[in-house]
Write a protein that holds these residues in place. Structure first.
Motif, PDB file in Angstrom:
ATOM      1  N   SER A  74       0.832  -1.198   0.000  1.00  0.00           N
ATOM      2  CA  SER A  74       0.000   0.000   0.000  1.00  0.00           C
ATOM      3  C   SER A  74       0.873   1.257   0.000  1.00  0.00           C
ATOM      4  N   VAL A  75       1.890   1.257   0.862  1.00  0.00           N
ATOM      5  CA  VAL A  75       2.800   2.400   0.947  1.00  0.00           C
ATOM      6  C   VAL A  75       3.615   2.536  -0.338  1.00  0.00           C
ATOM      7  N   VAL A  76       4.090   1.421  -0.887  1.00  0.00           N
ATOM      8  CA  VAL A  76       4.913   1.451  -2.100  1.00  0.00           C
ATOM      9  C   VAL A  76       4.134   2.031  -3.277  1.00  0.00           C
ATOM     10  N   PHE A  77       2.944   1.492  -3.532  1.00  0.00           N
ATOM     11  CA  PHE A  77       2.169   1.963  -4.681  1.00  0.00           C
ATOM     12  C   PHE A  77       1.660   3.383  -4.455  1.00  0.00           C
ATOM     13  N   GLY A  78       1.239   3.674  -3.214  1.00  0.00           N
ATOM     14  CA  GLY A  78       0.799   5.024  -2.922  1.00  0.00           C
ATOM     15  C   GLY A  78       1.923   6.025  -3.074  1.00  0.00           C
ATOM     16  N   LEU A 110      13.268   6.349  -5.970  1.00  0.00           N
ATOM     17  CA  LEU A 110      12.901   6.902  -4.668  1.00  0.00           C
ATOM     18  C   LEU A 110      11.984   5.940  -3.915  1.00  0.00           C
ATOM     19  N   THR A 111      11.098   5.271  -4.645  1.00  0.00           N
ATOM     20  CA  THR A 111      10.201   4.284  -4.026  1.00  0.00           C
ATOM     21  C   THR A 111      11.002   3.118  -3.463  1.00  0.00           C
ATOM     22  N   GLY A 112      11.992   2.637  -4.233  1.00  0.00           N
ATOM     23  CA  GLY A 112      12.832   1.539  -3.758  1.00  0.00           C
ATOM     24  C   GLY A 112      13.603   1.914  -2.509  1.00  0.00           C
ATOM     25  N   LEU A 113      14.117   3.138  -2.478  1.00  0.00           N
ATOM     26  CA  LEU A 113      14.863   3.609  -1.314  1.00  0.00           C
ATOM     27  C   LEU A 113      13.953   3.728  -0.100  1.00  0.00           C
ATOM     28  N   MET A 114      12.765   4.302  -0.294  1.00  0.00           N
ATOM     29  CA  MET A 114      11.811   4.456   0.796  1.00  0.00           C
ATOM     30  C   MET A 114      11.338   3.113   1.341  1.00  0.00           C
ATOM     31  N   SER A 115      11.178   2.154   0.447  1.00  0.00           N
ATOM     32  CA  SER A 115      10.582   0.867   0.829  1.00  0.00           C
ATOM     33  C   SER A 115      11.416   0.099   1.848  1.00  0.00           C
ATOM     34  N   ASP A 123      10.819  -8.307   6.006  1.00  0.00           N
ATOM     35  CA  ASP A 123      11.557  -9.404   5.374  1.00  0.00           C
ATOM     36  C   ASP A 123      12.339 -10.213   6.399  1.00  0.00           C
ATOM     37  N   LEU A 124      12.957  -9.529   7.343  1.00  0.00           N
ATOM     38  CA  LEU A 124      13.758 -10.208   8.367  1.00  0.00           C
ATOM     39  C   LEU A 124      12.915 -11.183   9.168  1.00  0.00           C
ATOM     40  N   VAL A 125      11.772 -10.725   9.668  1.00  0.00           N
ATOM     41  CA  VAL A 125      10.900 -11.584  10.469  1.00  0.00           C
ATOM     42  C   VAL A 125      10.360 -12.724   9.627  1.00  0.00           C
ATOM     43  N   LYS A 126       9.962 -12.428   8.391  1.00  0.00           N
ATOM     44  CA  LYS A 126       9.442 -13.462   7.506  1.00  0.00           C
ATOM     45  C   LYS A 126      10.472 -14.567   7.282  1.00  0.00           C
ATOM     46  N   ARG A 188      18.965  -5.681   9.912  1.00  0.00           N
ATOM     47  CA  ARG A 188      20.066  -6.483   9.369  1.00  0.00           C
ATOM     48  C   ARG A 188      19.743  -6.830   7.918  1.00  0.00           C
ATOM     49  N   GLY A 189      20.684  -6.593   7.036  1.00  0.00           N
ATOM     50  CA  GLY A 189      20.473  -6.853   5.612  1.00  0.00           C
ATOM     51  C   GLY A 189      19.841  -5.686   4.875  1.00  0.00           C
ATOM     52  N   ALA A 190      19.617  -4.558   5.572  1.00  0.00           N
ATOM     53  CA  ALA A 190      18.950  -3.414   4.942  1.00  0.00           C
ATOM     54  C   ALA A 190      19.779  -2.822   3.802  1.00  0.00           C
ATOM     55  N   ALA A 191      21.111  -2.779   3.986  1.00  0.00           N
ATOM     56  CA  ALA A 191      21.961  -2.225   2.929  1.00  0.00           C
ATOM     57  C   ALA A 191      21.876  -3.074   1.666  1.00  0.00           C
ATOM     58  N   ALA A 192      21.857  -4.402   1.844  1.00  0.00           N
ATOM     59  CA  ALA A 192      21.702  -5.295   0.690  1.00  0.00           C
ATOM     60  C   ALA A 192      20.325  -5.124   0.060  1.00  0.00           C
ATOM     61  N   MET A 193      19.345  -4.807   0.903  1.00  0.00           N
ATOM     62  CA  MET A 193      17.991  -4.589   0.394  1.00  0.00           C
ATOM     63  C   MET A 193      17.927  -3.324  -0.451  1.00  0.00           C
ATOM     64  N   VAL A 194      18.704  -2.294  -0.079  1.00  0.00           N
ATOM     65  CA  VAL A 194      18.783  -1.085  -0.899  1.00  0.00           C
ATOM     66  C   VAL A 194      19.346  -1.427  -2.281  1.00  0.00           C
ATOM     67  N   LEU A 195      20.402  -2.239  -2.297  1.00  0.00           N
ATOM     68  CA  LEU A 195      21.009  -2.656  -3.562  1.00  0.00           C
ATOM     69  C   LEU A 195      20.047  -3.489  -4.396  1.00  0.00           C
ATOM     70  N   ARG A 196      19.121  -4.179  -3.727  1.00  0.00           N
ATOM     71  CA  ARG A 196      18.126  -4.976  -4.440  1.00  0.00           C
ATOM     72  C   ARG A 196      16.954  -4.121  -4.923  1.00  0.00           C
TER      73      ARG A 196
END
Length: 314
Positions: A74-78, A110-115, A123-126, A188-196
């Motif tokens: 919802s946040v991403v598409f909005g 910008l959406t990818g960075l915000m997400s 993602d971590l908990v999942k 944890r893993g947030a920096a890799a998530m930015v690259l993704r």
């Protein structure tokens, strides 16, 4: 005119809920392939999960993504659509002006960075919940009795958490991570998530817009649902396949337990993974991502577009 539109967030929520239910089983397979051990290929992983955990194993950790990823989408598409309006308002003086590819690329990045701010803890908990019943390496888990051999290396033992899960559920998982690792542990893993996600969302929204344009008949005011479904599915497959290397690193960092941590960071994870498993490790789960990305994204975009039409028709 106000650039902020609430209907984009509501439509994203509905599309997100639909995509989570459709894609979670293959997401579990993807996570096991990327962060686990002992699987020869995708089919072997599917059969192993089914034999040891039955059909319920594919839906492990579903409750948290269903509750959280719907909000995330919802946040991403909005954010994406409202950002496009802000850019159009700034550049052209009219928020209704269609964005060009350059503007859409900027909005996607910008959406990818915000997400990442919202998506990294989700993602971590999942992943932690998905990995609970996985036979895995002893050094990946906070288990007593891990021993070293004469060379000082950690001995590899096949263990299972089945029957004694580390986390009783998403809330317990979050509280445990906060207690042992602090707020940084949730990221944890947030920096890799930015690259993704920064390039990933660019290769998600841009192909969707292009395919939708190419597949829509001339003069049609709104795309046909089949056009939306195919365009969204193709965009999802492209985005997830190209994001697989960064996704592998992110999954490994997030599955890494605190007290027996293998990776010190992104570079260390990349180097160690390459040394022990070769270049092909960074494409582990790519086929699952391609297959999973199509129905998930097709459902996401179709749910979003139909919901948006409904809300704007009220």
């Amino acid at each position: 005119m106000n650039c902020f539109h609430l209907d984009d967030f509501l439509a994203g929520w509905i599309g997100g809920a639909s995509s989570v239910i459709v894609g979670h089983p293959l997401d579990t397979v993807k996570t096991r392939l990327q962060a686990g051990k002992g699987y020869k290929n995708t089919l072997h992983c599917v059969l192993q999960i089914y034999r040891k955990e039955t059909i319920a194993g594919f839906f492990k950790g579903l409750s948290f993504p269903l509750a959280s990823i719907t909000v995330y989408n919802s946040v991403v598409f909005g954010f994406f659509n409202n950002t496009q309006r802000v850019i159009s308002k700034f550049r052209h003086g009219d928020e209704r002006q269609s964005c060009g590819m350059l503007d859409m690329t900027l909005a996607s990045m910008l959406t990818g960075l915000m997400s990442v701010g919202l998506g990294a803890p989700v993602d971590l908990v999942k992943i932690r919940l998905q990995m609970q019943t996985l036979p895995c390496l002893a050094e990946n888990l906070s288990l007593a009795g891990t021993t070293g051999n004469v060379n000082g290396n950690i001995a590899v033992r096949s263990v299972t958490l089945q029957g004694q899960p580390t986390y009783r559920g998403p809330i317990h998982c979050i509280s445990s991570i906060l207690r042992t690792e602090g707020i940084r542990g949730l990221y944890r893993g947030a920096a890799a998530m930015v690259l993704r996600d920064v390039p990933g969302y660019t290769l998600y929204f841009i192909p969707y817009a292009l395919f939708r344009r190419w597949l829509s008949p001339e003069g049609r005011s709104s795309p046909h649902p089949c056009t939306v479904w195919v365009s969204g599915g193709l965009a999802g497959s492209i985005s997830w396949v190209t994001a697989t290397p960064a996704d592998v690193v992110k999954s490994r960092l997030q599955a890494d337990a605190l007290h027996a941590r293998k990776y010190r960071g992104i570079v260390h994870c990349v180097v160690q993974s390459y040394k022990t498993e070769g270049i092909h490790v960074f494409f582990r789960g790519a086929s699952v991502n391609a297959i999973r990305g199509f129905p998930m994204s097709a459902t996401m975009f179709l749910g979003y577009e139909l919901s948006l039409q409904f809300f704007r028709g009220l």
